[in-house]
Design a protein around this motif. Sequence first.
Motif, PDB file in Angstrom:
ATOM      1  N   THR A 172      37.685  62.309  39.603  1.00 37.49           N
ATOM      2  CA  THR A 172      36.929  61.956  38.401  1.00 37.49           C
ATOM      3  C   THR A 172      35.917  63.057  38.084  1.00 37.49           C
ATOM      4  O   THR A 172      35.185  63.483  38.989  1.00 37.49           O
ATOM      5  CB  THR A 172      36.178  60.631  38.640  1.00 37.49           C
ATOM      6  OG1 THR A 172      37.132  59.650  39.058  1.00 37.49           O
ATOM      7  CG2 THR A 172      35.473  60.154  37.385  1.00 37.49           C
ATOM      8  N   MET A 220      32.485  64.075  40.012  1.00 33.25           N
ATOM      9  CA  MET A 220      32.530  63.748  41.442  1.00 33.25           C
ATOM     10  C   MET A 220      32.773  64.983  42.310  1.00 33.25           C
ATOM     11  O   MET A 220      32.692  64.908  43.548  1.00 33.25           O
ATOM     12  CB  MET A 220      33.641  62.730  41.721  1.00 33.25           C
ATOM     13  CG  MET A 220      33.307  61.306  41.315  1.00 33.25           C
ATOM     14  SD  MET A 220      31.863  60.629  42.227  1.00 33.25           S
ATOM     15  CE  MET A 220      32.544  60.456  43.872  1.00 33.25           C
ATOM     16  N   ILE A 259      40.002  57.177  46.002  1.00 33.46           N
ATOM     17  CA  ILE A 259      38.986  57.802  45.144  1.00 33.46           C
ATOM     18  C   ILE A 259      39.320  59.282  44.935  1.00 33.46           C
ATOM     19  O   ILE A 259      39.139  59.827  43.853  1.00 33.46           O
ATOM     20  CB  ILE A 259      37.570  57.681  45.788  1.00 33.46           C
ATOM     21  CG1 ILE A 259      37.184  56.219  46.036  1.00 33.46           C
ATOM     22  CG2 ILE A 259      36.516  58.388  44.927  1.00 33.46           C
ATOM     23  CD1 ILE A 259      36.773  55.433  44.831  1.00 33.46           C
ATOM     24  N   PRO A 296      44.971  56.645  42.525  1.00 28.41           N
ATOM     25  CA  PRO A 296      43.742  55.868  42.305  1.00 28.41           C
ATOM     26  C   PRO A 296      44.069  54.386  42.106  1.00 28.41           C
ATOM     27  O   PRO A 296      45.206  54.044  41.797  1.00 28.41           O
ATOM     28  CB  PRO A 296      43.179  56.440  41.002  1.00 28.41           C
ATOM     29  CG  PRO A 296      44.023  57.606  40.641  1.00 28.41           C
ATOM     30  CD  PRO A 296      45.293  57.515  41.385  1.00 28.41           C
ATOM     31  N   ILE A 310      38.877  50.678  40.135  1.00 30.89           N
ATOM     32  CA  ILE A 310      37.913  51.755  39.888  1.00 30.89           C
ATOM     33  C   ILE A 310      38.199  52.445  38.553  1.00 30.89           C
ATOM     34  O   ILE A 310      37.279  52.672  37.755  1.00 30.89           O
ATOM     35  CB  ILE A 310      37.951  52.782  41.055  1.00 30.89           C
ATOM     36  CG1 ILE A 310      37.628  52.092  42.402  1.00 30.89           C
ATOM     37  CG2 ILE A 310      37.005  53.948  40.796  1.00 30.89           C
ATOM     38  CD1 ILE A 310      36.275  51.428  42.495  1.00 30.89           C
ATOM     39  N   ARG A 330      30.860  54.107  36.985  1.00 26.64           N
ATOM     40  CA  ARG A 330      32.066  54.653  37.602  1.00 26.64           C
ATOM     41  C   ARG A 330      31.686  55.598  38.744  1.00 26.64           C
ATOM     42  O   ARG A 330      32.220  55.498  39.853  1.00 26.64           O
ATOM     43  CB  ARG A 330      32.894  55.392  36.534  1.00 26.64           C
ATOM     44  CG  ARG A 330      34.088  56.193  37.055  1.00 26.64           C
ATOM     45  CD  ARG A 330      35.263  55.289  37.421  1.00 26.64           C
ATOM     46  NE  ARG A 330      36.387  56.073  37.905  1.00 26.64           N
ATOM     47  CZ  ARG A 330      37.400  56.468  37.162  1.00 26.64           C
ATOM     48  NH1 ARG A 330      37.464  56.123  35.876  1.00 26.64           N
ATOM     49  NH2 ARG A 330      38.387  57.177  37.685  1.00 26.64           N
ATOM     50  N   GLU A 389      32.322  55.108  42.817  1.00 29.61           N
ATOM     51  CA  GLU A 389      33.058  56.076  43.624  1.00 29.61           C
ATOM     52  C   GLU A 389      32.204  56.596  44.782  1.00 29.61           C
ATOM     53  O   GLU A 389      32.668  56.712  45.918  1.00 29.61           O
ATOM     54  CB  GLU A 389      33.568  57.226  42.747  1.00 29.61           C
ATOM     55  CG  GLU A 389      34.552  56.733  41.686  1.00 29.61           C
ATOM     56  CD  GLU A 389      35.505  57.803  41.172  1.00 29.61           C
ATOM     57  OE1 GLU A 389      35.413  58.968  41.617  1.00 29.61           O
ATOM     58  OE2 GLU A 389      36.352  57.463  40.322  1.00 29.61           O
TER      59      GLU A 389
END
Lengths: 411, 411
Positions: free
Chosen positions: B194, B197, B351, B356, B360, B369, B373
């Motif tokens: 994501t 992240m 994650i 995935p 989530i 979000r 995570e």
Amino acid sequence: MADFTKEYFRMSESDVALYAHSRLDFFDMHAQLSCCEIGDGNLNYVFRVIDTVSGKSIIIKQAGPVARISDDFKLSPDRNRIESEILRLHQELAPSFVPEVYSYDPIMNCCAMEDLSDHQMMRLALIEHKKFPQFAEHISTFMANTLLLTSDVVLEHKAKKAMVKNYINPELCEISEDLVYTEPFYDCPRNIITPGMEGFIKENIWSDQALLLETAKTKHEFLTNAQSLIHGDLHTGSIFIKEGSTKVFDPEFAFYGPAGYDVGNIVANLIFAWANGKATILDPTQRGDFCAYLMETIQEVVDLFSKKFLKLWKEQARTRVEGCPGFKEYYLGTVLRDTSAVAGHELMRRIIGLAPVKDITIIEEEKPRLWAEKTCLTAAKMFIMERERIKTGDDFVKVVLAAEKQIGDFR
Amino acid sequence: MADFTKEYFRMSESDVALYAHSRLDFFDMHAQLSCCEIGDGNLNYVFRVIDTVSGKSIIIKQAGPVARISDDFKLSPDRNRIESEILRLHQELAPSFVPEVYSYDPIMNCCAMEDLSDHQMMRLALIEHKKFPQFAEHISTFMANTLLLTSDVVLEHKAKKAMVKNYINPELCEISEDLVYTEPFYDCPRNIITPGMEGFIKENIWSDQALLLETAKTKHEFLTNAQSLIHGDLHTGSIFIKEGSTKVFDPEFAFYGPAGYDVGNIVANLIFAWANGKATILDPTQRGDFCAYLMETIQEVVDLFSKKFLKLWKEQARTRVEGCPGFKEYYLGTVLRDTSAVAGHELMRRIIGLAPVKDITIIEEEKPRLWAEKTCLTAAKMFIMERERIKTGDDFVKVVLAAEKQIGDFR
């Protein structure tokens, strides 16, 4: 005339001579074959066939439908396939440390292999108190290669799983599960116990709840840890030796199990030879010399194995996961922990269980015999109970010396 | 007209209707069959066939030669044999917790099974924030039974080895080895990360040498520990649920592996549902209620599993070795240690990795979000690093709460 192509039967010496002549491409047509059964193992029939004209010779090993040691063990002759395949694999992984296999016959359940009559069975050589300075070097290479190169560290994982499947070996594993991991730990009717040892065993082994708990753990490790394609019966009766040459045979117990199983068996059987030396060599200098050689060999076996294992890992580890800093040392640590536990189990099962070793049974006098058995059992218990901390060759030697000190001198 | 008896081909909806009519003994001859592909998994094609006259329905699941999720995964359709055999075995070991299997067809690589359309896939139900008060009771029975009753604790060891051999599952295991145990731990091109992240993952996962070392250990545990016939993919997408009924399906990843693998997957997927609740339920009371339900369920799953495992052990352990005082508690401790590690791995791979979870990905706003995570990854790391001490339901819950505290509130 016997037909070797239709259906399995147990061959006599003359059958085997005929078989060697008609079914193998080894002797020439004018050979004069003489055959003699020479096996003294627990499971199979071993024949030596010699051409009295040329002097050429060969070994033919046939699996029977029950074990020689006891009709209790019904055994699938599939072990003979496993044995010949493993010998060929070991030839690739550790060349020069296994006899050559010439053929495998799935009907007669036998294989033909190199005659090693110029070698001696290592157990018997050690009972004669012979020394083999290169043994530690040889066996540590054999074990590092065969154990690491068949593991998930080096093999592609799908290929390894195919190997696991091919070498599932339920009947031979059952023998080890019973004789090594179960029967020595209670008053099993099949145990063979030296008169005078009953009290010691009852008090120190069968009544020790902490020990019994640890042996339950190590048994389940043996049952579930599909780590390496192990030899599975790597004692000094599975090794032919002469000055400068070491040959490992009899891998019919092979399966995917804990790598430490093979290393632990070597250590334990060197301890039996040491105990024999202590108990039977009268001249103190000669005794000191032979026993020091064995302690040194144990130390070298462990330390050279560790060194070669780490070196091979560095060269051959397949993926980034196995290259992670600290992982190979951790992994080797678990192999050495299992080595210690298995050394303990092998010492126990050969003193208490169904299959005693000649190193010990040959000790005729009562005092040294009981001394040897008590010392081996005391070391065995330490190897099992303290396995988490026993890591170096020195650690292994110190356990034996501590056990010796605890039992005291019989002289 | 398609011939289903000669050679495998991928069936269309109309092929499947024809197949159901001509090859199965399920619908009557006047049935009017309608067929619809309803699969949303990563590997297979799932068809629902309904007789519009009687309303009777059936599920037909066909394995394709490559995975749906990616052509990278070439898969032997043998997984369909494994799946139908395991469903039947689970039917015996844990009746009422698996769909009924009507037939397995080794040519078309498909099986016909009970239609559970009155149930809902558990992941979707949890995303709708539904609660199932009996789930912990059901799944703990399913896991205690299937995991203990297929182990060496209960099964005769030769029979267990035959099972190990029959369920060697190289291709599906490879998927887990790669996606669960390898790729999340480095910057693998296949990972799906994501935006926002990257820094967190690089700093907290990929640069943490101590974590990487522990994941190497747990990967080799997965590769070598042939403990129980595990489901192998026991997440909330492999469970159909309705009030009072829980059905586990999709056991195509089954093989002999660490028992804790299944328990850890359940725990991790309940944590995803919890994170979804925290992130998406606006009403504080409703949110508190749903999230408390999930923490309670995690606690109950672990504690009921432990209780049932020990009870079943007492009733069914086969030999004196497994009856040794302290052994079952030690053994369960190792299963819970693996449960903790696997919970961590499942949280990480869903994650960071290729697959995935909807719990989530359905969180649309960036802040919640990223919070979800980060919280999952923080808990994951604790589960892996502190696995030796995490043993009770309470210990598991406390890890999640500690991770939540560490990441802080996004609101």
